[in-house]
Write an enzyme that holds these catalytic residues in place. Structure first.
Site, PDB file in Angstrom:
ATOM      1  N   LYS A  66      37.696  37.984  42.175  1.00  0.00           N
ATOM      2  CA  LYS A  66      38.488  37.919  40.946  1.00  0.00           C
ATOM      3  C   LYS A  66      38.315  39.111  40.008  1.00  0.00           C
ATOM      4  O   LYS A  66      39.220  39.411  39.213  1.00  0.00           O
ATOM      5  CB  LYS A  66      38.153  36.627  40.200  1.00  0.00           C
ATOM      6  CG  LYS A  66      38.645  35.350  40.865  1.00  0.00           C
ATOM      7  CD  LYS A  66      40.152  35.204  40.739  1.00  0.00           C
ATOM      8  CE  LYS A  66      40.618  33.819  41.174  1.00  0.00           C
ATOM      9  NZ  LYS A  66      42.072  33.626  40.978  1.00  0.00           N
ATOM     10  N   SER A 317      36.611  34.784  50.358  1.00  0.00           N
ATOM     11  CA  SER A 317      37.002  35.140  48.991  1.00  0.00           C
ATOM     12  C   SER A 317      35.897  35.023  47.950  1.00  0.00           C
ATOM     13  O   SER A 317      35.971  35.656  46.900  1.00  0.00           O
ATOM     14  CB  SER A 317      38.193  34.281  48.552  1.00  0.00           C
ATOM     15  OG  SER A 317      37.870  32.901  48.643  1.00  0.00           O
TER      16      SER A 317
END
Length: 337
Positions: A66, A317
């Site tokens: 992120k 991720s």
């Protein structure tokens, strides 16, 4: 190149995204984000019959991808906009990404979280210098409150996925994969709101249209999967999954348009398959990952995808998972082959 009207996060307008936007994001991120490894896994290659390369975003700053999108968004703001600060709504990895990016620029950041957000996530976000506001019973109520605060303060709202600069930042993962493994044939990506897969697909399809980009979503949180297959935005009132980072009620308007244009396939995995993959990654590869980070590999191990003989990049991720949760899973799946 893709064009879509975006009406989220305080941004309204027609946005055209291209490979050049991802290149610009890569330049901005070069001295900030880690260039994470793309590692061949012999273990998972043998199990699937494909050459499996893991893109290790669990080793990224803040423990997840992120920071790429959050930093690129804030870097793209004018000095006047940055001076007024940024705000977001998140109880997860996006919160820490925005907080760290704001800290880098020395600007105020506010993160609105649900009132019952885990203390560990609150303290981690505060540790990067952000002000945390606890309100609402869930993410959607926190999101509404954050938008209202943004208007009151004049600060910029940083959407977790439905924002062109955020998408371009996430797209740098796709660039790195192609630079490190030019012969890759498939890239498998976990999907929540669609920002990660939209950015990767944008970066890849512009120059390497033959490379297939495949989305994976939990069966209990499948709004993007339903939207992609039906051709219209779908909404789920109560998404639920052990992969909480992928639990989104509906994808964004911009990300939906990009997924429909660039994504080649979309599959679902069960929570049990995700949990089992988390354990296998820890046990066999010594990789600690959260549920969202294990979802893409789960699709291959559970044979939801059949890519035997292919070179496959699998995006891991993030790795921000409660260790007590890991302890419970390892006990549950002990001895699973």
């Amino acid at each position: 190149m893709t064009n879509s009207k975006q009406k989220w996060g305080g941004c309204v307008g027609d946005y055209t995204l291209s490979y050049k936007d991802v290149e610009q994001a890569q330049t901005r991120l070069r001295m900030v984000a880690h260039r994470t490894p793309l590692s061949l896994s012999r273990t998972f290659s043998d199990r699937t019959g494909a050459a499996i390369y893991l893109k290790m975003e669990n080793m990224q700053k803040t423990g997840a991808f992120k920071i790429r999108g959050a930093f690129n968004k804030i870097a793209a703001l004018s000095s006047r906009q940055r001076a007024k600060g940024v705000i977001t709504a998140s109880a997860g990895n996006h919160a820490q990404g925005v907080a760290l990016a704001a800290q880098h620029f020395g600007i105020p950041a506010t993160v609105v979280m649900p009132a019952r957000a885990p203390e560990s996530k609150v303290s981690a976000t505060q540790g990067y210098g952000a002000q945390v506001v606890l309100t609402g019973d869930n993410y959607d109520e926190a999101y509404v409150a954050a938008l209202a605060l943004s208007l009151q303060q004049g600060s910029t709202f940083v959407h977790a996925f439905d924002d062109p600069d955020v998408i371009a930042g996430q797209g740098t993962i796709g660039m790195e994969i192609m630079e490190d493994l030019p012969t890759v044939e498939d890239i498998v990506v976990p999907v929540g709101g669609g920002g990660l897969i939209s950015g990767i697909a944008l970066a890849v399809k512009q120059l390497w249209p033959h490379v297939r980009v495949i989305g994976v979503q939990p069966a209990g949180s499948d709004a993007a999967y339903r939207s992609w297959h039906s051709g219209s935005l779908q909404h789920i009132e109560h998404p639920h999954s052990v992969a909480d980072g992928l639990s989104v009620k509906t994808p964004g308007q911009l990300t939906f348009a990009m997924m429909r244009k660039f994504v080649d396939d979309f599959v679902l995995v069960s929570d049990k398959e995700i949990e089992q993959t988390m354990c296998l990654m820890l046990e066999r590869s010594k990789v600690l990952t959260e549920g969202a980070g294990a979802a893409a590999l789960a699709a291959l191990l559970s044979e939801r995808l059949h890519l035997q003989g292919h070179r496959v990049a699998v995006v891991v991720s993030g790795g921000n998972v409660d260790l007590t949760r890991v302890s419970g899973l390892t006990a549950q799946f002990a001895g699973v082959k």
